[in-house]
Structures are given as structure tokens and as C-alpha cells.
Motif scaffolding. Structure first.
Motif, PDB file in Angstrom:
ATOM      1  N   SER A   1       0.829  -1.207   0.000  1.00 53.95           N
ATOM      2  CA  SER A   1       0.000   0.000   0.000  1.00 53.95           C
ATOM      3  C   SER A   1       0.862   1.254   0.000  1.00 53.95           C
ATOM      4  N   TRP A   2       1.923   1.271   0.837  1.00 52.69           N
ATOM      5  CA  TRP A   2       2.770   2.459   0.875  1.00 52.69           C
ATOM      6  C   TRP A   2       3.453   2.688  -0.469  1.00 52.69           C
ATOM      7  N   ILE A   3       3.961   1.626  -1.092  1.00 48.61           N
ATOM      8  CA  ILE A   3       4.640   1.762  -2.389  1.00 48.61           C
ATOM      9  C   ILE A   3       3.674   2.299  -3.436  1.00 48.61           C
ATOM     10  N   ALA A   4       2.460   1.762  -3.473  1.00 48.44           N
ATOM     11  CA  ALA A   4       1.491   2.184  -4.491  1.00 48.44           C
ATOM     12  C   ALA A   4       1.054   3.627  -4.309  1.00 48.44           C
ATOM     13  N   ASN A   5       1.023   4.103  -3.058  1.00 49.46           N
ATOM     14  CA  ASN A   5       0.503   5.447  -2.785  1.00 49.46           C
ATOM     15  C   ASN A   5       1.585   6.497  -2.598  1.00 49.46           C
ATOM     16  N   ASN A   6       2.843   6.119  -2.700  1.00 54.78           N
ATOM     17  CA  ASN A   6       3.948   7.070  -2.511  1.00 54.78           C
ATOM     18  C   ASN A   6       4.954   6.907  -3.649  1.00 54.78           C
ATOM     19  N   ARG A   7       4.574   7.355  -4.819  1.00 59.97           N
ATOM     20  CA  ARG A   7       5.411   7.175  -6.002  1.00 59.97           C
ATOM     21  C   ARG A   7       6.528   8.203  -6.081  1.00 59.97           C
ATOM     22  N   SER A   8       6.609   9.114  -5.125  1.00 55.65           N
ATOM     23  CA  SER A   8       7.725  10.077  -5.107  1.00 55.65           C
ATOM     24  C   SER A   8       8.863   9.608  -4.219  1.00 55.65           C
ATOM     25  N   GLY A   9       8.660   8.508  -3.501  1.00 55.50           N
ATOM     26  CA  GLY A   9       9.712   7.962  -2.659  1.00 55.50           C
ATOM     27  C   GLY A   9      10.326   6.723  -3.279  1.00 55.50           C
ATOM     28  N   PHE A  10      11.264   6.089  -2.572  1.00 52.50           N
ATOM     29  CA  PHE A  10      11.884   4.860  -3.084  1.00 52.50           C
ATOM     30  C   PHE A  10      11.678   3.735  -2.079  1.00 52.50           C
ATOM     31  N   PHE A  11      11.766   2.509  -2.595  1.00 50.42           N
ATOM     32  CA  PHE A  11      11.628   1.310  -1.767  1.00 50.42           C
ATOM     33  C   PHE A  11      12.700   0.316  -2.204  1.00 50.42           C
ATOM     34  N   VAL A  12      13.522  -0.130  -1.250  1.00 49.07           N
ATOM     35  CA  VAL A  12      14.565  -1.123  -1.528  1.00 49.07           C
ATOM     36  C   VAL A  12      14.429  -2.246  -0.515  1.00 49.07           C
ATOM     37  N   SER A  13      14.402  -3.489  -0.999  1.00 49.96           N
ATOM     38  CA  SER A  13      14.396  -4.657  -0.125  1.00 49.96           C
ATOM     39  C   SER A  13      15.466  -5.628  -0.604  1.00 49.96           C
ATOM     40  N   SER A  14      16.446  -5.913   0.249  1.00 46.48           N
ATOM     41  CA  SER A  14      17.447  -6.929  -0.069  1.00 46.48           C
ATOM     42  C   SER A  14      17.187  -8.128   0.838  1.00 46.48           C
ATOM     43  N   TYR A  15      17.427  -9.340   0.307  1.00 45.67           N
ATOM     44  CA  TYR A  15      16.956 -10.507   1.038  1.00 45.67           C
ATOM     45  C   TYR A  15      17.870 -11.714   0.843  1.00 45.67           C
ATOM     46  N   THR A  16      17.801 -12.623   1.802  1.00 46.96           N
ATOM     47  CA  THR A  16      18.460 -13.927   1.736  1.00 46.96           C
ATOM     48  C   THR A  16      17.369 -14.989   1.570  1.00 46.96           C
ATOM     49  N   HIS A  17      17.761 -16.274   1.676  1.00 48.32           N
ATOM     50  CA  HIS A  17      16.779 -17.339   1.525  1.00 48.32           C
ATOM     51  C   HIS A  17      15.753 -17.341   2.647  1.00 48.32           C
TER      52      HIS A  17
END
Length: 438
Positions: free
Chosen positions: A339-355
Motif C-alpha cells: 500500500s505504501w509503495i502504491a501510494n507514494n510514487r515520489s519515494g523509493f523502496f529497496v528490499s534486499s533478502y536472503t533465503h
């Protein structure tokens, strides 16, 4: 060292061992014994021969079996690796911790004389306040008690709508976690301190950002966030005009409860109360107003995903949250992140992950693609407004060391540098009156 004393030489010039007699101390080799008294000679030799063997071994390297016996076994990535047991001094503050500058994590950098401040790679923030040039100073890292920090918390758990402290034993109260373990308030949920950090080159006259760091399970602010994960140092080393706020969550426990960050407006109250303390650390009380209105970047590691998600959902900062960075932290709350990503297109979102979190990260990617949101799966491209990036890290990267070793060393530093290269990421309109900000 043994070989430095001529009395204890055990090798001849060719490098071979001399006979046992030659390895004895000089005094033993020159002793004279009267004829006809062999028992005295035998008694002395019985005392000196064991000493000779000890002296011979001093010059020899340990064998392979001895070395192997002293090597610590490295577990794959067990629960103990993720949540190391604390010492008593890690759990409770000492007299020198509260509102006192802490020892720097790295050796002080040599100060170079200059007439103008170094350039800062951050976005513009409107309006800029006309502060005077700050005096030269060092990095400031402090532990500060805040009423608006996560704990103590006497409200309900929003997942169950039941009191958070749901266990009692006499006058003692505690919380039973999802695993069934009971954590007591006086041990685990009673620390309201916040790790605050203002780099030596921070300049309030320049646009800046506040990094809010939510640590993972099994952590303390000093032992883990400051000393092991080097979060303040990564911010200083990035060169970005940024300060740090890291609240203590559950103290050294396998619990991800958000406490006061579950409450509507919790993040906004936390940042607002922090502003005066940041200004005091900076050395100019007039800076409090600027700190209270700075853009915010939220960083969540591991179990910090819960306060991160709820701060995005109900935190009250609206468009002031200009970016989210998750470090192996997508264990749930996918709807809030999407929801935050869809409604805040002026910001950035980064997710790094392991298994450990791969399944949830891929599920979140699927949710976003169904909403028509473009996704990148590498960090090579620059961060831009609306950037959504998922980074898979290779095998061998451990969850416990993830804040300092992910797809790169010091990933927080790298994300801040990329953020600062795009000024539009942290621009906040002076009159922003979005509903979440009211």
C-alpha cells in the motif's frame, strides 16, 4: 621469546636438534659431581630431564591436531548466531550512558582546515533556515531517553486487540510472544532509550534527512546497532547530510513488537520529540525546528519489519517519509508495504533478502506487478522517485551480519549515497498538508 636467550637455544647452526644433553641449561652441563656418589647425579638428572623436554617443545610449532582443537565451529546460521546472548552490562544503562557522548566507533578522523564546508550530496528541503556557521566538532553519538520511544508500552496488540502485557506473576507483568515464550516488562520492554547520532560534518544550513533505524531481534543499541552493525559509522562514512534515530525495541529478545509505533501518529511524535535533543547535540537550539521538519528514511532490519510497516501505515508523517530500506526483513505485513509503495510514487523502496525472506519478497513483487508497478532486481541503476528495487544476495551471506555484509559491504552507506545523488527523492513541500500529516 625462547630463541632470544642463549641459555635456551635448542638448534645447532644447521637447524637440527642437538642431543638432549645440549638442550640442558648451561648450569646443568657444568655441574661437577664427586666420584663414588652416582645417586646424587641420578637425582639431579631426574629433576632436569623433564625441564629439558619442555624447553625443546617451546621452539616447535603446534601440530595440526592442536590447531584444529582451537578452531571455533561455525554453525550454518543458527538461532544463537542471530541472537547472541547478552552480558549484564549490555542490558542495563550505566551512569555514563544517558545523555553523555559515547566513545567514537572509529578512530577520530584527522581534521583538515578549510574555509568553506564540504559539499553535501542530499536533496533540497524547503525552506532553508539561515543558521550561523556551526563551530568545529566531532561525531556525536548518545543514548537519550524519550517518552515517545517504543517502550514501555501499556496499550493493546493491534493483531489481537488484547492487552500487550498479557501475563502476570504477582506484581510483575509480561508479554507472551507468538513462540509461547514469556518476556517480562522489567527486563525486555522497559528501555525507552534512543541511539542518536549527528556526524561531525552535518550542517543544519544544508538540506538533510533523518534515518530512523529499527533493529532486529536479539539486539541492544550499544552492542549491536552501534558496535557490531556500525550503523552510526555507516551514516558518517556515507558523507550524506543525515542524522540517526534508533529506538531500543525488545531488549535482546526474539520478539518483533512495535510498542508505541503501533499507535496512530507514533512515528511523528517520536521524530518531533527527538528534534530538541538533536539540536542540543548539534550545538544550536534553533536547529530544533529544522530537525522537526526534515524528511525521513526508514530502515528496517530483520524483526524491525513490524515497526517499519506500522510506521508507514499509521505513523503520521505522510509524504515526509521519502524512502524505505529493508534488510532481510520481509517476514510479513505485505499489505502495508504494498500500500505504501502504491501510494507514494515520489519515494523509493529497496528490499534486499536472503533465503530466509525470499518467499515473502517474491510474493510482494507479485503483488506490486499486479498493481502495474515496475520493479528492478539489481542496485546498478540510480535510485529515482518511484524506484522499487529487490536485491537477492548470494549464498554465504549470513543474516546476523547482514547490516554490514549484504550484496555489498555496508549496504546502508551505499543506499544513502545513491539516494543523495537524486535530490528529488527527499524534497518536501513547505506546505505539505496531506491527511496523514494533519
Amino acid at each position: 621469546m625462547v630463541g632470544a636467550n642463549p641459555k635456551f637455544q635448542t638448534h645447532d647452526r644447521g637447524g637440527a636438534l642437538t642431543p638432549l644433553y645440549a638442550a640442558l641449561p648451561a648450569q646443568a652441563r657444568t655441574l661437577q659431581y664427586p666420584a663414588g656418589n652416582p645417586w646424587r647425579l641420578i637425582a639431579n638428572l631426574c629433576c632436569l630431564i623433564p625441564l629439558s623436554f619442555l624447553l625443546l617443545q617451546c621452539g616447535q610449532a603446534p601440530n595440526a591436531a592442536t590447531l584444529a582443537a582451537n578452531v571455533q565451529a561455525s554453525a550454518a546460521d543458527s538461532f544463537d548466531d542471530r541472537f547472541p546472548k547478552p552480558q549484564f552490562k549490555d542490558r542495563f544503562p550505566t551512569a555514563s550512558e544517558s545523555l553523555v557522548q559515547q566513545q567514537a566507533l572509529a578512530p577520530p578522523r584527522q581534521r583538515v582546515a578549510r574555509t568553506e564546508p564540504a559539499p553535501y550530496r542530499v536533496a533540497s528541503l524547503e525552506p532553508q533556515l539561515p543558521f550561523q556557521r556551526p563551530p568545529p566538532r566531532d561525531d556525536m553519538t548518545m543514548l537519550v531517553s524519550l517518552k515517545s520511544s517504543a517502550f514501555p508500552y501499556l496499550g493493546n496488540n493491534p493483531h489481537t486487540d488484547q492487552p500487550f502485557l498479557n501475563v502476570s506473576h504477582g506484581e510483575r507483568r509480561g508479554h507472551r510472544s507468538y513462540s509461547g515464550r514469556v518476556y517480562w516488562q522489567d527486563e525486555t520492554f522497559n528501555d525507552n532509550r534512543v541511539l542518536m547520532h549527528v556526524p561531525e560534518n552535518f550542517d543544519i544550513r544544508k538540506p538533510g534527512v533523518i534515518v530512523v533505524f529499527f533493529h532486529g531481534n536479539g539486539a541492544t543499541l550499544e552492542r549491536d546497532v552501534r558496535n557490531r552493525q556500525l550503523v552510526p559509522q555507516q551514516i558518517s562514512d556515507s558523507g550524506v547530510n543525515a542524522v540517526l534515530l534508533a529506538p531500543q525495541l525488545a531488549v535482546d529478545a526474539a520478539d518483533s513488537s512495535a510498542g508505541k509505533f503501533w499507535q496512530p501518529g507514533g512515528l511523528k511524535r517520536f521524530v518531533t520529540e527527538s528534534a530538541d535533543h538533536l539540536a542540543e547535540m548539534y550545538g544550536d537550539p534553533r536547529a530544533a525546528k529544522a530537525f522537526a521538519n526534515m524528511p525521513v528514511i526508514i530502515v528496517g532490519y530483520s524483526g524491525g519489519f513490524v515497526p517499519t510497516a506500522w510506521s508507514l501505515e499509521v505513523g503520521g508523517l505522510g509524504n515526509r517519509v521519502r524512502g524505505v530500506f529493508l534488510l532481510d526483513a520481509v517476514y510479513g505485513e505485505l499489505d502495508k508495504f504494498a500500500s505504501w509503495i502504491a501510494n507514494n510514487r515520489s519515494g523509493f523502496f529497496v528490499s534486499s533478502y536472503t533465503h530466509y525472506t525470499e518467499r515473502h519478497d517474491r510474493e510482494l513483487m507479485h503483488m506490486l506487478r499486479e498493481k502495474g508497478i515496475a520493479i528492478s532486481e539489481d542496485m546498478d541503476a540510480p535510485l529515482k522517485p518511484g524506484s522499487v528495487v529487490f536485491v537477492e544476495t548470494p549464498e554465504g551471506v549470513t543474516h546476523r551480519d547482514y547490516v554490514t555484509h549484504a550484496w555489498t559491504r555496508n549496504p546502508l552507506k551505499e543506499v544513502l549515497v545513491k539516494m543523495a545523488a537524486t535530490p528529488a527523492l527527499t524534497r518536501v513541500a513547505a506546505g505539505d498538508a496531506s491527511p496523514a500529516n494533519r
